[in-house]
Design an enzyme around this catalytic site. Structure first.
Site, PDB file in Angstrom:
ATOM      1  N   GLU A   1       0.847  -1.186   0.000  1.00  0.00           N
ATOM      2  CA  GLU A   1       0.000   0.000   0.000  1.00  0.00           C
ATOM      3  C   GLU A   1       0.890   1.246   0.000  1.00  0.00           C
ATOM      4  OE1 GLU A   1      -3.747   1.713   2.607  1.00  0.00           O
ATOM      5  OE2 GLU A   1      -2.091   0.838   3.715  1.00  0.00           O
TER       6      GLU A   1
ATOM      7  N   LYS B   1      -9.550   1.132  -2.259  1.00  0.00           N
ATOM      8  CA  LYS B   1      -9.745   0.653  -0.882  1.00  0.00           C
ATOM      9  C   LYS B   1     -11.127   1.052  -0.363  1.00  0.00           C
ATOM     10  CE  LYS B   1      -7.267   1.020   3.562  1.00  0.00           C
ATOM     11  NZ  LYS B   1      -6.075   1.685   4.137  1.00  0.00           N
TER      12      LYS B   1
ATOM     13  N   CYS C   1      -4.823  -3.318   3.053  1.00  0.00           N
ATOM     14  CA  CYS C   1      -4.549  -2.973   4.451  1.00  0.00           C
ATOM     15  C   CYS C   1      -5.747  -3.121   5.397  1.00  0.00           C
ATOM     16  CB  CYS C   1      -3.953  -1.562   4.512  1.00  0.00           C
ATOM     17  SG  CYS C   1      -3.098  -1.182   6.059  1.00  0.00           S
TER      18      CYS C   1
END
Length: 262
Positions: free
Chosen positions: A45, A117, A158
């Site tokens: 990320e 995300k 993440c």
């Protein structure tokens, strides 16, 4: 078509405030992974930028079509003839917001998949650390799969890791490999990183590939590192430390069928 064993390489980074320097570091390690025989390479990320200030973030980023890092990575995938998964780049999507966006790039340099995300990291940690990702980033709305010649991969980033329903949906849609490029904080990483990644592998009978940021960054943030490759039975095939570098492992898609049958 999806039976042959393939080699994966995960690049662990310590991205700083300068996209050009981060690009140089990534290019070097992607080259090491290629030399190590990787067919698929994943970076963490925020490959292109690790900054705290909103102003600094918005000043440093570009829209997708003019992002220099993305253009360079597309050339690199073509040059090396690899599937290159850039864990995420901060990409400008409006005057006020970025997207935290993953890119899966084919060996021809084409973008096969993009994933924004979904779960925003808005949290206050003990000791005064505080994060408000939703201030700067526009969340994604869709789960995304990418079909590689050797596997169907499910994309995440993440903090998504804490939301098991996303991985169940990806696995039910045919993903045999779940990807979790990350920049986990040291504090939460020490507590939960290994156990959550192994749980996602076990409960879905899938490989899990998680390239990480690690160490003390220029902006003062400390990330956990310990990039991980986990098999569908929850065994750790390879693990990084705290320094930048590359980890490699061979993936046998047949193990997914075997684990799910058990």
């Amino acid at each position: 078509g999806q039976s042959a064993t393939f080699r994966v390489g995960l690049v662990q980074m310590r991205s700083g405030r300068t996209p050009a320097a981060n690009l140089d570091a990534a290019v070097k390690m992607i080259g090491e992974a290629k030399t190590g025989g990787a067919d698929y390479v994943q970076t963490p990320e925020m490959t292109n930028l690790c900054v705290r200030s909103r102003d600094e973030l918005l000043a440093a980023i570009a829209q997708e079509e003019s992002d220099k890092s993305l253009a360079a990575f597309r050339d690199l995938a073509r040059q090396h003839g690899i599937w290159l998964h850039i864990g995420s780049l901060a990409i400008k999507v409006s005057a006020e917001h970025a997207a935290n966006r993953s890119f899966v790039i084919t060996p021809k340099g084409d973008i096969a998949a993009r994933y924004d995300k979904i779960h925003m990291f808005d949290v206050d940690l003990a000791g005064g650390e505080s994060y408000r990702e939703s201030r700067n980033y526009r969340p994604g709305e869709s789960a995304v799969l990418a079909d590689l010649p050797f596997a169907r991969i499910g994309l995440s980033i993440c903090y998504d890791l804490r939301f098991p329903a996303l991985y169940r949906a990806l696995a039910e849609a045919g993903a045999t490999v779940l990807t979790v490029p990350s920049a986990f904080t040291r504090q939460t990483g020490e507590a939960h990183w290994n156990v959550l990644l192994r749980a996602r592998a076990i409960e879905n009978g899938s490989f899990v590939l998680a390239a990480a940021q690690g160490g003390k960054h220029e902006n003062g943030r400390e990330t956990f590192g310990h990039s991980l490759i986990v098999d569908p039975w929850g065994r750790i095939l390879a693990e990084g430390g705290t320094e930048p570098g590359v980890i490699l492992a061979d993936i046998d898609p047949a193990e997914v069928t075997a684990a799910r049958a058990r």
